[in-house]
Design an enzyme around this catalytic site. Structure first.
Site, PDB file in Angstrom:
ATOM      1  N   TRP A   1       0.827  -1.208   0.000  1.00 27.98           N
ATOM      2  CA  TRP A   1       0.000   0.000   0.000  1.00 27.98           C
ATOM      3  C   TRP A   1       0.855   1.249   0.000  1.00 27.98           C
ATOM      4  O   TRP A   1       0.538   2.223  -0.691  1.00 27.98           O
ATOM      5  CB  TRP A   1      -0.976  -0.004   1.177  1.00 27.98           C
ATOM      6  CG  TRP A   1      -1.959  -1.137   1.092  1.00 27.98           C
ATOM      7  CD1 TRP A   1      -2.068  -2.193   1.942  1.00 27.98           C
ATOM      8  CD2 TRP A   1      -2.957  -1.339   0.074  1.00 27.98           C
ATOM      9  NE1 TRP A   1      -3.068  -3.041   1.529  1.00 27.98           N
ATOM     10  CE2 TRP A   1      -3.626  -2.547   0.388  1.00 27.98           C
ATOM     11  CE3 TRP A   1      -3.339  -0.636  -1.068  1.00 27.98           C
ATOM     12  CZ2 TRP A   1      -4.665  -3.051  -0.398  1.00 27.98           C
ATOM     13  CZ3 TRP A   1      -4.378  -1.134  -1.856  1.00 27.98           C
ATOM     14  CH2 TRP A   1      -5.020  -2.331  -1.521  1.00 27.98           C
TER      15      TRP A   1
ATOM     16  N   ASP B   1      -1.577   6.597   6.596  1.00 35.22           N
ATOM     17  CA  ASP B   1      -2.617   5.681   6.124  1.00 35.22           C
ATOM     18  C   ASP B   1      -2.834   4.673   7.251  1.00 35.22           C
ATOM     19  O   ASP B   1      -1.985   3.828   7.509  1.00 35.22           O
ATOM     20  CB  ASP B   1      -2.136   4.981   4.842  1.00 35.22           C
ATOM     21  CG  ASP B   1      -3.103   3.897   4.362  1.00 35.22           C
ATOM     22  OD1 ASP B   1      -4.140   3.667   5.029  1.00 35.22           O
ATOM     23  OD2 ASP B   1      -2.826   3.286   3.303  1.00 35.22           O
TER      24      ASP B   1
ATOM     25  N   LYS C   1     -11.827  -2.308   7.053  1.00 41.99           N
ATOM     26  CA  LYS C   1     -11.000  -3.216   7.859  1.00 41.99           C
ATOM     27  C   LYS C   1     -11.330  -3.092   9.339  1.00 41.99           C
ATOM     28  O   LYS C   1     -11.760  -4.040   9.953  1.00 41.99           O
ATOM     29  CB  LYS C   1      -9.524  -2.947   7.595  1.00 41.99           C
ATOM     30  CG  LYS C   1      -9.093  -3.615   6.307  1.00 41.99           C
ATOM     31  CD  LYS C   1      -8.221  -2.793   5.449  1.00 41.99           C
ATOM     32  CE  LYS C   1      -8.045  -3.457   4.090  1.00 41.99           C
ATOM     33  NZ  LYS C   1      -7.368  -2.584   3.147  1.00 41.99           N
TER      34      LYS C   1
END
Ligand SMILES: *Cc1c(COP(=O)(O)O)cnc(C)c1O
Length: 361
Positions: free
Chosen positions: A103, A172, A196
């Site tokens: 990511w 993030d 999530k």
């Protein structure tokens, strides 16, 4: 009774059962309106209350000061990979990133579309098995960016890196937001796809320090500016009402069990149970992450062969332990044990893994 399994999928992921039940109860007649929350206007007073209560819960659970705006956005965390540089770039100043996984790599790629990007630390050469320690950022940069939990590789930052005064630290936090007590005031911008650790897919939480909202170039499309959404409390256009409503229900549940401090205790216990199985398996299970970087949320491990991993995944599923296959870029197995995964589920998984070892070594 309804059939439910223990769901270890990485995202979308398991949600607190009390939140799902509440949503089920309220689905056909939302608080006496005779309509579902899915059917009512986002301008109605009923929805408005849900919307703001969800924001207030974020503020309360994370102990955020009034310097921050809490926003509900769309497009997933992946959209923030470009909205961050778009909203925070400063002409002539570099953007600095730490590369700790898939990511982060994607976030870096997008930032490069906007200007000079420097990767100040990376664990790529070691298959992203650790989080670099003592990371430092330069003075006079537009911002610094990290990924606090690396969902695919199962590593997590266990410290907040120092940034020079006036350098905004952007994070993030898609896969570990609210998993432990943190001084969130050390960050200038926090973003997280909800699916999530917060709620269902379809909404992204953005927390931004208000003084940064006027950085965005004027010729930026309206919808891409954080300031547009901040000015209207995320009601500039139709928000993803159902996702925000579900996030609110799961945050209410988090508050009810004692908030982030209580959650952290449970999360540490859950993670310890699984890492202990790995560490006491005489190498039958090998942890991917270096011990100092192990994630509380995604436990990644491998077995001797791919066949054995497949067998373990399949036998687990038969026992109601679902979603244990690792990410294709890492292989192996992964148990995602987000806030909504119960201690009971983790204990069942640990028992199964021990039995599987006995029968297959
Ligand atoms: C899943 C994930 C993303 C991508 O989220 P989308 O909402 O699917 O765009 C980004 N960052 C991290 C850390 C993730 O775990």
């Amino acid at each position: 009774m309804t059939h439910r399994v223990y769901n270890f999928y990485p995202g979308p992921a398991t949600l607190p059962l009390p939140a799902l039940k509440k949503a089920q109860e309220e689905l056909l007649d939302f608080q006496g309106t005779g309509m579902s929350i899915l059917e009512i206007s986002h301008r109605s007073k009923e929805y408005d209350k849900v919307h703001h209560e969800a924001m207030d819960l974020v503020r309360e659970l994370m102990r955020l000061s009034d310097d921050y705006k809490v926003l509900w956005l769309q497009g997933g965390a992946s959209t923030q990979f470009y909205q961050v540089p778009l909203n925070l770039q400063v002409q002539g100043k570099a953007m600095e990133y730490v590369n700790t996984g898939g990511w982060s790599t994607k976030a870096i790629k997008e930032a490069k579309l906007f200007g000079d990007v420097r990767v100040v630390a990376s664990s790529e050469e070691e298959k992203f098995s650790y989080v670099p320690q003592n990371v430092e950022f330069s003075d006079d940069i537009a911002y610094a960016h990290i990924t606090s939990n690396n969902t695919l590789y199962g590593t997590e930052w266990h410290y907040i890196p120092k940034v020079p005064d006036d350098v905004p630290l952007v994070v993030d936090m898609s896969s570990d937001i609210m998993d432990k007590v943190l001084d969130y005031s050390k960050f200038a911008v926090i973003y997280a796809g909800a699916q999530k650790n917060l709620g269902p897919a379809g909404v992204t939480l953005l927390i931004v320090r208000e003084d940064l909202l006027d950085r965005v170039p004027e010729n930026t499309p309206t919808m891409q500016k954080w300031s547009t959404h901040a000015a209207k409390d995320s009601l500039f256009n139709t928000p993803p009402v159902f996702s925000i409503y579900m996030a609110k229900l799961s945050l209410e549940y988090l508050k009810e069990i004692g908030g982030v401090p209580a959650m952290e205790k449970i999360n540490r216990e859950k993670a310890k149970i699984l890492y202990d199985v790995i560490d006491h398996s005489d190498g039958f299970y090998k942890g991917h992450a270096r011990k100092d970087s192990r994630s509380l949320m995604n436990v990644t491990f491998t077995l001797a062969t791919e066949e054995l991993e497949l067998k373990c995944t399949e036998e687990g599923a038969k026992r109601g332990l679902v979603g244990l296959k690792g990410h294709r870029s890492v292989g192996g197995m992964r148990a995602s044990i987000y806030n909504a995964m119960t201690l009971d589920g983790v204990k069942k998984l640990a028992e199964f893994l021990k039995e599987f070892q006995e029968q297959n070594q």
